[in-house]
Design a protein around this motif. Structure first.
Motif, PDB file in Angstrom:
ATOM      1  N   GLY A  58      -4.929  -5.331  -3.096  1.00 38.09           N
ATOM      2  CA  GLY A  58      -4.255  -4.788  -4.264  1.00 38.09           C
ATOM      3  C   GLY A  58      -2.756  -4.629  -4.036  1.00 38.09           C
ATOM      4  O   GLY A  58      -2.314  -4.234  -2.950  1.00 38.09           O
ATOM      5  N   VAL A 118      -0.565  -2.460  -5.349  1.00 37.13           N
ATOM      6  CA  VAL A 118      -0.034  -1.099  -5.198  1.00 37.13           C
ATOM      7  C   VAL A 118      -0.421  -0.482  -3.856  1.00 37.13           C
ATOM      8  O   VAL A 118       0.426   0.075  -3.148  1.00 37.13           O
ATOM      9  N   GLY A 134       3.612  -2.860   3.561  1.00 33.19           N
ATOM     10  CA  GLY A 134       3.316  -4.244   3.217  1.00 33.19           C
ATOM     11  C   GLY A 134       3.947  -5.221   4.194  1.00 33.19           C
ATOM     12  O   GLY A 134       5.126  -5.537   4.110  1.00 33.19           O
ATOM     13  N   THR A 161      -8.650   1.907 -10.516  1.00 34.24           N
ATOM     14  CA  THR A 161      -7.519   1.416 -11.322  1.00 34.24           C
ATOM     15  C   THR A 161      -7.708  -0.036 -11.766  1.00 34.24           C
ATOM     16  O   THR A 161      -6.801  -0.625 -12.333  1.00 34.24           O
ATOM     17  N   GLY A 195       0.797  10.789  -5.600  1.00 34.55           N
ATOM     18  CA  GLY A 195       0.261  10.588  -6.932  1.00 34.55           C
ATOM     19  C   GLY A 195      -0.423   9.244  -7.068  1.00 34.55           C
ATOM     20  O   GLY A 195      -0.517   8.480  -6.102  1.00 34.55           O
ATOM     21  N   ILE A 196      -0.874   8.976  -8.277  1.00 35.74           N
ATOM     22  CA  ILE A 196      -1.500   7.682  -8.561  1.00 35.74           C
ATOM     23  C   ILE A 196      -0.479   6.822  -9.298  1.00 35.74           C
ATOM     24  O   ILE A 196      -0.043   7.165 -10.406  1.00 35.74           O
ATOM     25  N   PHE A 212     -16.428  -3.752   7.923  1.00 34.38           N
ATOM     26  CA  PHE A 212     -15.520  -3.847   9.070  1.00 34.38           C
ATOM     27  C   PHE A 212     -15.025  -2.464   9.472  1.00 34.38           C
ATOM     28  O   PHE A 212     -15.052  -1.518   8.687  1.00 34.38           O
ATOM     29  N   GLY A 264     -10.731  -1.336  -2.724  1.00 33.62           N
ATOM     30  CA  GLY A 264     -11.568  -0.875  -1.610  1.00 33.62           C
ATOM     31  C   GLY A 264     -11.272  -1.586  -0.298  1.00 33.62           C
ATOM     32  O   GLY A 264     -12.016  -1.437   0.660  1.00 33.62           O
ATOM     33  N   SER A 276      -1.433 -10.969   3.971  1.00 31.37           N
ATOM     34  CA  SER A 276      -2.203 -12.099   4.488  1.00 31.37           C
ATOM     35  C   SER A 276      -3.397 -12.422   3.606  1.00 31.37           C
ATOM     36  O   SER A 276      -3.827 -13.561   3.546  1.00 31.37           O
ATOM     37  N   ASN A 290      -0.834   1.247   6.422  1.00 30.54           N
ATOM     38  CA  ASN A 290      -1.809   0.358   5.766  1.00 30.54           C
ATOM     39  C   ASN A 290      -3.026   0.027   6.596  1.00 30.54           C
ATOM     40  O   ASN A 290      -4.029  -0.420   6.038  1.00 30.54           O
ATOM     41  N   VAL A 291      -2.950   0.148   7.910  1.00 29.32           N
ATOM     42  CA  VAL A 291      -4.056  -0.364   8.720  1.00 29.32           C
ATOM     43  C   VAL A 291      -4.627   0.679   9.670  1.00 29.32           C
ATOM     44  O   VAL A 291      -3.931   1.589  10.103  1.00 29.32           O
ATOM     45  N   GLN A 325      -8.605   4.095  -5.947  1.00 27.08           N
ATOM     46  CA  GLN A 325      -9.008   2.805  -5.393  1.00 27.08           C
ATOM     47  C   GLN A 325      -8.780   1.694  -6.411  1.00 27.08           C
ATOM     48  O   GLN A 325      -9.140   1.811  -7.578  1.00 27.08           O
ATOM     49  N   ASP A 369      -8.121 -14.794   5.943  1.00 26.82           N
ATOM     50  CA  ASP A 369      -8.898 -13.550   5.971  1.00 26.82           C
ATOM     51  C   ASP A 369     -10.110 -13.696   5.053  1.00 26.82           C
ATOM     52  O   ASP A 369     -10.070 -14.464   4.084  1.00 26.82           O
ATOM     53  N   TYR A 393      -1.150  -1.924  -1.082  1.00 26.35           N
ATOM     54  CA  TYR A 393      -0.418  -2.661  -0.046  1.00 26.35           C
ATOM     55  C   TYR A 393       1.050  -2.241  -0.009  1.00 26.35           C
ATOM     56  O   TYR A 393       1.598  -1.913   1.047  1.00 26.35           O
ATOM     57  N   THR A 417       2.672   0.373  -1.330  1.00 28.90           N
ATOM     58  CA  THR A 417       2.989   1.763  -1.027  1.00 28.90           C
ATOM     59  C   THR A 417       2.811   2.073   0.461  1.00 28.90           C
ATOM     60  O   THR A 417       3.301   3.095   0.945  1.00 28.90           O
TER      61      THR A 417
HETATM   62  C1  LIG Z   1      -8.707  -8.438   4.756  1.00 31.36           C
HETATM   63  C2  LIG Z   1      -7.512  -7.493   4.767  1.00 31.36           C
HETATM   64  C3  LIG Z   1      -6.240  -8.011   4.967  1.00 31.36           C
HETATM   65  C4  LIG Z   1      -5.123  -7.165   4.973  1.00 31.36           C
HETATM   66  N1  LIG Z   1      -3.895  -7.695   5.212  1.00 31.36           N
HETATM   67  C5  LIG Z   1      -2.812  -6.874   5.242  1.00 31.36           C
HETATM   68  C6  LIG Z   1      -1.507  -7.394   5.509  1.00 31.36           C
HETATM   69  O1  LIG Z   1      -1.328  -8.607   5.695  1.00 31.36           O
HETATM   70  N2  LIG Z   1      -0.467  -6.525   5.547  1.00 31.36           N
HETATM   71  C7  LIG Z   1      -0.615  -5.184   5.288  1.00 31.36           C
HETATM   72  O2  LIG Z   1       0.371  -4.451   5.269  1.00 31.36           O
HETATM   73  N3  LIG Z   1      -1.843  -4.667   5.044  1.00 31.36           N
HETATM   74  C8  LIG Z   1      -2.928  -5.482   5.025  1.00 31.36           C
HETATM   75  N4  LIG Z   1      -4.172  -4.951   4.797  1.00 31.36           N
HETATM   76  C9  LIG Z   1      -4.301  -3.499   4.579  1.00 31.36           C
HETATM   77  C10 LIG Z   1      -4.103  -3.177   3.108  1.00 31.36           C
HETATM   78  O3  LIG Z   1      -2.757  -3.401   2.718  1.00 31.36           O
HETATM   79  C11 LIG Z   1      -4.445  -1.698   2.835  1.00 31.36           C
HETATM   80  O4  LIG Z   1      -5.777  -1.441   3.175  1.00 31.36           O
HETATM   81  C12 LIG Z   1      -4.176  -1.333   1.382  1.00 31.36           C
HETATM   82  O5  LIG Z   1      -4.275   0.054   1.226  1.00 31.36           O
HETATM   83  C13 LIG Z   1      -5.167  -1.993   0.459  1.00 31.36           C
HETATM   84  O6  LIG Z   1      -4.860  -1.674  -0.868  1.00 31.36           O
HETATM   85  P1  LIG Z   1      -5.995  -1.849  -1.971  1.00 31.36           P
HETATM   86  O7  LIG Z   1      -5.506  -1.275  -3.228  1.00 31.36           O
HETATM   87  O8  LIG Z   1      -6.432  -3.280  -1.949  1.00 31.36           O
HETATM   88  O9  LIG Z   1      -7.166  -0.957  -1.350  1.00 31.36           O
HETATM   89  P2  LIG Z   1      -7.842   0.364  -1.902  1.00 31.36           P
HETATM   90  O10 LIG Z   1      -8.951   0.642  -0.932  1.00 31.36           O
HETATM   91  O11 LIG Z   1      -8.192   0.219  -3.306  1.00 31.36           O
HETATM   92  O12 LIG Z   1      -6.731   1.487  -1.732  1.00 31.36           O
HETATM   93  C14 LIG Z   1      -6.423   1.947  -0.422  1.00 31.36           C
HETATM   94  C15 LIG Z   1      -5.409   3.056  -0.463  1.00 31.36           C
HETATM   95  O13 LIG Z   1      -4.203   2.582  -1.072  1.00 31.36           O
HETATM   96  C16 LIG Z   1      -3.591   3.642  -1.788  1.00 31.36           C
HETATM   97  N5  LIG Z   1      -3.594   3.289  -3.209  1.00 31.36           N
HETATM   98  C17 LIG Z   1      -4.347   2.357  -3.851  1.00 31.36           C
HETATM   99  N6  LIG Z   1      -4.059   2.347  -5.163  1.00 31.36           N
HETATM  100  C18 LIG Z   1      -3.123   3.298  -5.362  1.00 31.36           C
HETATM  101  C19 LIG Z   1      -2.439   3.791  -6.505  1.00 31.36           C
HETATM  102  N7  LIG Z   1      -2.647   3.275  -7.730  1.00 31.36           N
HETATM  103  N8  LIG Z   1      -1.542   4.775  -6.342  1.00 31.36           N
HETATM  104  C20 LIG Z   1      -1.299   5.311  -5.137  1.00 31.36           C
HETATM  105  N9  LIG Z   1      -1.920   4.886  -4.017  1.00 31.36           N
HETATM  106  C21 LIG Z   1      -2.822   3.896  -4.123  1.00 31.36           C
HETATM  107  C22 LIG Z   1      -4.430   4.880  -1.529  1.00 31.36           C
HETATM  108  O14 LIG Z   1      -3.909   5.526  -0.384  1.00 31.36           O
HETATM  109  C23 LIG Z   1      -5.792   4.294  -1.225  1.00 31.36           C
HETATM  110  O15 LIG Z   1      -6.587   5.162  -0.417  1.00 31.36           O
HETATM  111  C24 LIG Z   1      -5.300  -5.769   4.775  1.00 31.36           C
HETATM  112  C25 LIG Z   1      -6.577  -5.252   4.598  1.00 31.36           C
HETATM  113  C26 LIG Z   1      -7.678  -6.095   4.592  1.00 31.36           C
HETATM  114  C27 LIG Z   1      -9.050  -5.516   4.425  1.00 31.36           C
END
Ligand SMILES: Cc1cc2nc3c(=O)[nH]c(=O)nc-3n(C[C@H](O)[C@H](O)[C@H](O)COP(=O)(O)OP(=O)(O)OC[C@H]3O[C@@H](n4cnc5c(N)ncnc54)[C@H](O)[C@@H]3O)c2cc1C
Length: 457
Positions: free
Chosen positions: A134, A136, A143, A89, A193-194, A315, A74, A129, A412-413, A71, A308, A138, A140
């Motif tokens: 994050g 990474v 995006g 991370t 992997g991470i 949610f 989150g 958006s 991603n969603v 994470q 957003d 997003y 992976t």
């Molecule tokens: C308010 C909001 C707006 C969003 N808008 C968009 C959008 O416009 N377009 C879109 O495509 N998505 C969108 N998303 C979805 C978002 O891209 C995914 O939930 C994404 O996984 C978030 O990454 P994070 O690192 O912030 O979340 P985290 O909860 O930290 O990570 C989520 C998942 O990402 C992967 N991940 C994170 N870090 C790593 C790592 N270092 N190595 C490997 N895998 C990793 C893992 O599968 C992990 O379970 C949105 C989500 C929210 C809540």
């Protein structure tokens, strides 16, 4: 006999960062994320100080049979991760922009930091958006951002990743080095992997003609039908989405939108402001917006297009893809989720795909569903009294749109977990190849927790 605490103590002794177990004072502050509807309860949380901490933790998990979840923010927290070690991370904060057009960032970096670092060079990343997401996580997952129809998927801009695989090795993956990993990590999220660092292309872009028009509930049918016909004729200079909003009467929500049903049309135009104004004219003429917030903006303000939420909130989501959005589908969406429907959702959003999103990337990847026409997502706030209504209502919307639902989903969603979500995220051939690569690089199956692992138990 070795107790779990002593075992984790061994790992703790090898780490530069923090390891917290349930009951430790740091644990509650570390075991949390953007989606506060989900309370993570991992066996342990490791706040990695560097990639060596990540590798030590993965080797420990492989040796002890534990699962690993990762994470950064989150935003993608979907389950409590009860049987996993959660690797945070956030401290991997490297962010270097190369003025010749690319960036290298650590796994803890969020989009706004890259946007702000790239802007002085006249460059921009393909962010999403919400700039608090994050990089990474997003990237992976593909995006899909506010200028995606012009520039495509963020994952297609990746040049290299550094990744700790399930055997605890830190590897560099590019089109030429570890090509299977490079293929799979772009679309496969955390399945292989991470990722500790990622390198990707930036685009030369400083301003946009962009923002949102907000319309009253009474104009919903007119706006939806106008948007449907208008968006179908747009060039790829435009990226647009339509959203039914029921925003709360809460601080920070503008008065015209607070406590009401409104319809937002988001619009981002990557050519001149004059041509963008002309392109948007049919929507402005469809009805009188209660708020017209489409204007020339710096790329650094890209978050205002969707507006957003920036702060952690509860949610739940249900998401899928549509092949098309003809007049019958628009009527079905209005009936199931429009102003007269009694919808309990805070946001019902339809993003138009196509344009550059439909094209193959320069290097093949595990990202599927490039041929989908629209992405549909329903977002609710799962608290009483609407909590029990959200799931059944979301299901009813997808049933109403069934003739156009492809069955696929973007990785991603969507809040779902498990085999059903994995199967919807990948076509069978991609899932088979991803699983084979995971078998090779993660023989102990440590990466079986999180948003879309390709293998479970
Ligand atoms: C308010 C909001 C707006 C969003 N808008 C968009 C959008 O416009 N377009 C879109 O495509 N998505 C969108 N998303 C979805 C978002 O891209 C995914 O939930 C994404 O996984 C978030 O990454 P994070 O690192 O912030 O979340 P985290 O909860 O930290 O990570 C989520 C998942 O990402 C992967 N991940 C994170 N870090 C790593 C790592 N270092 N190595 C490997 N895998 C990793 C893992 O599968 C992990 O379970 C949105 C989500 C929210 C809540």
């Amino acid at each position: 006999m070795t107790t779990a605490v002593e075992t984790f103590d061994t790992l703790r002794g090898k780490l530069t960062g923090t390891l917290a177990l349930p009951g430790d004072p740091q644990y509650p502050a570390l075991a949390t994320g953007f989606n506060v509807a989900v309370t993570p309860k991992p066996l342990a949380v490791v706040e990695a100080a560097d990639e060596r901490d990540v590798a030590e933790t993965v080797r420990f998990a492989a040796a002890t049979g534990h699962a690993i979840a990762v994470q950064a923010t989150g935003h993608g927290l979907v389950d409590p991760l009860e049987d996993a070690i959660l690797v945070l991370t956030g401290r991997l904060g490297e962010c270097v922009v190369h003025p010749e057009g690319w960036a290298r960032v650590g796994a803890g970096v969020r989009w706004q930091q890259v946007i702000d670092a790239a802007a002085p060079h006249g460059l921009a990343p393909l962010s999403g958006s919400a700039p608090g997401v994050g990089v990474v996580g997003y990237t992976t997952g593909g995006g899909l951002g506010p200028v995606a129809r012009t520039f495509g998927w963020a994952s297609d801009r990746v040049r290299a990743v550094e990744i700790v695989t399930g055997d605890g090795e830190l590897r560099r993956a590019t089109p030429d080095e570890e090509p299977d990993l490079f293929w799979g990590v772009r679309g496969g999220k955390g399945a292989l992997g991470i990722v500790t660092a990622i390198e990707f292309d930036l685009i030369p872009l400083t301003t946009l003609y962009a923002g949102a028009l907000y319309f009253a509930a009474a104009d919903a049918a007119t706006v939806v039908h106008t948007w449907r016909e208008w968006s179908a004729s747009l060039s790829r200079a435009a990226t647009t989405s339509l959203a039914f909003l029921q925003l709360p009467n809460a601080p920070g929500v503008p008065e015209p939108l607070a406590g009401k049903f409104t319809v937002a049309v988001r619009f981002a135009w990557t050519e001149s402001a004059e041509s963008g104004q002309a392109a948007l004219t049919p929507l402005r003429a469809a009805a009188t917006p209660v708020v017209d917030a489409v204007q020339t903006i710096p790329y650094t303000a890209i978050g205002m297009i969707h507006s957003d939420p920036a702060d952690p909130m509860p949610f739940s989501e249900k998401a899928g893809l549509l092949s098309a959005f003809p007049a019958e589908a628009a009527d079905a969406l209005l009936a199931a989720a429009g102003p007269e429907s009694g919808s309990p959702q805070v946001i019902v959003e339809l993003r138009q795909l196509g344009g550059a999103l439909a094209e193959a990337g320069e290097h093949p990847s595990a990202l599927c569903h490039r041929d989908a026409g629209y992405s549909l997502i329903l977002i609710g706030v799962p608290v009483p009294p609407v909590l029990p209504l959200l799931g059944p209502h979301a299901a009813s919307v997808f049933t109403a749109l069934d003739p156009w639902v492809t069955g696929g989903a973007l990785p991603n969603v969507g809040s779902g977990t498990g085999a059903e979500r994995i199967a919807r995220s990948y076509d069978p051939a991609t899932l088979e190849r991803l699983t084979a690569i995971a078998d090779r690089y993660d023989p102990a199956n440590v990466f079986r927790a999180g948003q879309v692992p390709v293998r479970r138990a």
